[in-house]
Scaffold this active site. Sequence first.
Site, mmCIF file in Angstrom:
data_model
loop_
_atom_site.group_PDB
_atom_site.id
_atom_site.type_symbol
_atom_site.label_atom_id
_atom_site.label_comp_id
_atom_site.label_asym_id
_atom_site.label_seq_id
_atom_site.Cartn_x
_atom_site.Cartn_y
_atom_site.Cartn_z
ATOM 1 N N GLU A 96 0.820 -1.212 0.000
ATOM 2 C CA GLU A 96 0.000 0.000 0.000
ATOM 3 C C GLU A 96 0.858 1.268 0.000
ATOM 4 O OE1 GLU A 96 -3.014 -0.201 -0.648
ATOM 5 O OE2 GLU A 96 -3.565 -2.236 -0.095
ATOM 6 N N HIS A 144 1.707 1.200 -4.246
ATOM 7 C CA HIS A 144 0.816 2.206 -4.843
ATOM 8 C C HIS A 144 1.329 3.627 -4.630
ATOM 9 C CE1 HIS A 144 -2.041 -0.787 -5.945
ATOM 10 N NE2 HIS A 144 -2.411 -1.083 -4.718
#
Length: 708
Positions: free
Chosen positions: A452, A456
Site C-alpha cells: 500500500e 501504490h
Amino acid sequence: MYEIENISQYLADAPPTIVPLLVKPHFEALTHKQKLYAHYVSRAAFLGTRIVFRQVSPESEAIFDFILALHEACHGHWPDLQKAAGIDDEALTDFFNYATQFLGNSGNYKGFGDSKFIPRCPPETIEALATAAPKAKEALEKSNVPIAAFYATTDQPARMHLGYPDKGHLSTYYPDSPDITQDEIEQISDFMAEKKLLPENTRLKKTKDGNFQLLIASGLAKPPPEGGDAGPETIFDLGGKLAGKKLELVYGDYIEEMAKIALHIKKAGLNAANDRQKQMMDEYAKSFGTGSLNAFKESQKLWVKDIGPMVETDIGFVETYRDPANVRAEWEGLVAMVNKERTQAFQELVDAAPSMIPKLPWKPDFEKDKFQAPDFTSLEVLTFNGSGIPAGINIPNYDDIRQEIGFKNVSLGNVLSAKAPNEQIPFIDPRDLDAYQANRDQAFEVQVGIHELLGHGTGKLLQETEPGKFNFDRSNPPVSPITNKPISTYYKPGQTWSSVFGGFSASYEECRAECVAMALSCDFDILKIFGFGDGAVDMNGKAGDVLYTSYLSMARAGVVAVEFWDPKSRKWGQAHMQARFSILKSFLDAGEGFTILDYKEDDLSDLSIKLDKEKILTVGRKAVEEYLQKLHVYKCTADYEAGKKLYDEMTRVNEWWATKVRPEVLRRKTPRKVFVQANTIERNGKVELKEYEPTCEGMIQSWAEREV
C-alpha cells in the site's frame, strides 16, 4: 461456442467460511460524539447497499428482498419456516449457505472473482420457501425476477461472468444495453475526458435509437442551478465513430438511496471532530446530492489532510475493478477505529520510506520529485460495505491528488487477523506447513504495508500537463533502463493512467504494487520495523522465516489464482489474482531451481510448491525486480503497447495450467471468508453496538436489522 461444462464450480460454498468482524472494545473506547459520527457514516455506507446490488446484476436486489422477507416471515425462527415450506434439513442448509454467500458478497456474483454462484438446493426449495412466505414471493414478482435467475444461465453461459456485454457477459454498469460495444464505451470515455466529466459515479445506457444516456448517481433528478461538472449542458453531440449520435446526462440514478446517504452524511458532519472533517462531510453531501465528482474530489483532498483521526472513514464510488472498462466504480463505505499500537509500526515505515524508495529498480526520473509522507494507520473495521473487504487500502485513486497532495494508507487489522477454525491450506509442502501457519499473519501484514505505501505510493507519471508544458525535461527526456534510449511516450493533456491502459490497468497496478512488496520485503531493515529481527541479514531467524513465508504465500496465491480464470472466455475475473499468477510465473522463470511445482501423480493430486529459501535474496529478488522495472517504466511513460504485450505474456494461461492445474485447484479450493459485521443503533441520543453470531442465521439477522 461458450458452454457451461462444469456447473459444480459455480455452486455456492458448502459451508461458507463465516468469521466475525470483531470490533467492540475499539468502538466502546470512543467518546459519545465519536460514536455518533461513526454511526451516521456507517448508516450512510449501508444505505448504499441497494446501489451495489444494482451494479452487480438485475436480480440481486430482488434476491436480497427475498432473503429478508423470509427472515421476517419467521421472525428469525427458521424451523417454523422450514416446517411451513415442507423442506428437509439439507435443503434449508443449502439455502442458508447460498444466502450467506450472497450477503457476504453483496450480490450473486463473487466479489472476488466476478463469477456467478448458484444454490445447491433445487429450484423447488426456493419455490417452497416463497410459497410459505408470501412477501418473499412478492419481492420476486414485483421485480419480474423468476426463480430461474438464482441459477445458471445455461442459455447464455457467458453471463455467468461479469464483463463486456458485446462479449456475451453481464455488466449492469451498462443497463438495458445488450448491444453496446466495447468500442462505443471507450469512445464515450474519451469524450467524457475531453469534457472533464469524471465517470466513477455513472452508468452508461445505449438507447433503442442508438443514442446514449449517462446515468449520474445523485439525490436530485436535475443538475444544480449552476450546472453540473460539465457545465449547464446536458445533451452533447458526439463525434468520431459516433458522429450523428448524442449523449444525454441523466441525473437521479439511485436517487432515493443517494438522498438518504447525503442526509446521513450531513448528520455525521454535525458530529465531526474538527472543521476539516466537517468540510469533508459537506463536500461528500454535495457530491451525493448533486452528482458532482468535482465535489467528491474536494472531499478526498480534505480526507488526505485529515491526519490521524480516531474514527477513520471513506465513502463513495471508489474502486473500478468490476467495471470491464475499469472506469466506473462500485459504491463502498468504510468506518473504522485506529489501533494506536499497530499504527506505530506503520508510521516507522512511512518515516523510512525516503531511504527505501531508492532501493527500487529505477532512477529518480521515474519517481516523484518529493515523497509525500501519507497518514498510515492500522484500523479496526466497524463497517465496510461493498462486494468484499480488502486487507489494506491506498486511496484516493485520482492521480492529480496523489501527485500534488498525497494519499492515505490503511491496514485493516481485524480483517487481517480474522480466521476460521481448522482452515485448510492447499499446495503448501507438508514440511513447510507448521512454519507457514506460524508466520502467515506477520508475512501478510508486512506485504500489505509495503504494497500500500511503497507499491501504490511510488512512481511518477511523465506528463504533458497542459499543451506545451511538461513535468519532465522534454528536450532531454529520461533514458529508459529497459531500452537504454530516451523515452518517446508520455501522458497527453487530459489522459490518466486508467484512461490510457484501460481494462487491464487495475490488475497491472496491483501487480506492480505486489512486486514492490516482494522486492522490499527482502530488506531486513524493513522487517525490523515490523518487529522481526535486528536489521541484519539472517535467513535462519524470525525475519528470514517471515520473508520465506511471504514468498511462499505469493507462490501459493499464484497457483490458486487460476480458479479465477475462465477457460471458455479465456478471461481473468479478478485483478489481484491475475497479478499474483504473473508473479508466480516470474518465480518459475527465474530458473536455478528457485521455485518448482512438484508432483508425481498425473492428475496433480499431490501438487505442492517447493521454493528455495536460500535463493530468495539472489535469484528470487533479481527476477522480481526485473519484472517490476518493466511494469513501472511502462506505466510511468504511458507505454500502452509495451505494457500490454508484457502483461499479456505474463498472465497467459497455457494448456497445462488450464487442463491440469486448474481442475486440481478447483478440487482443492477453500471457501473465501465472508464477514458478519456489527450494527450501530441510536437510542435516545446514545449509540449502541450490536454484534452477531458467526453463523448463517447471524449473517441474515445482521442484514435484516440494518433496515436498508
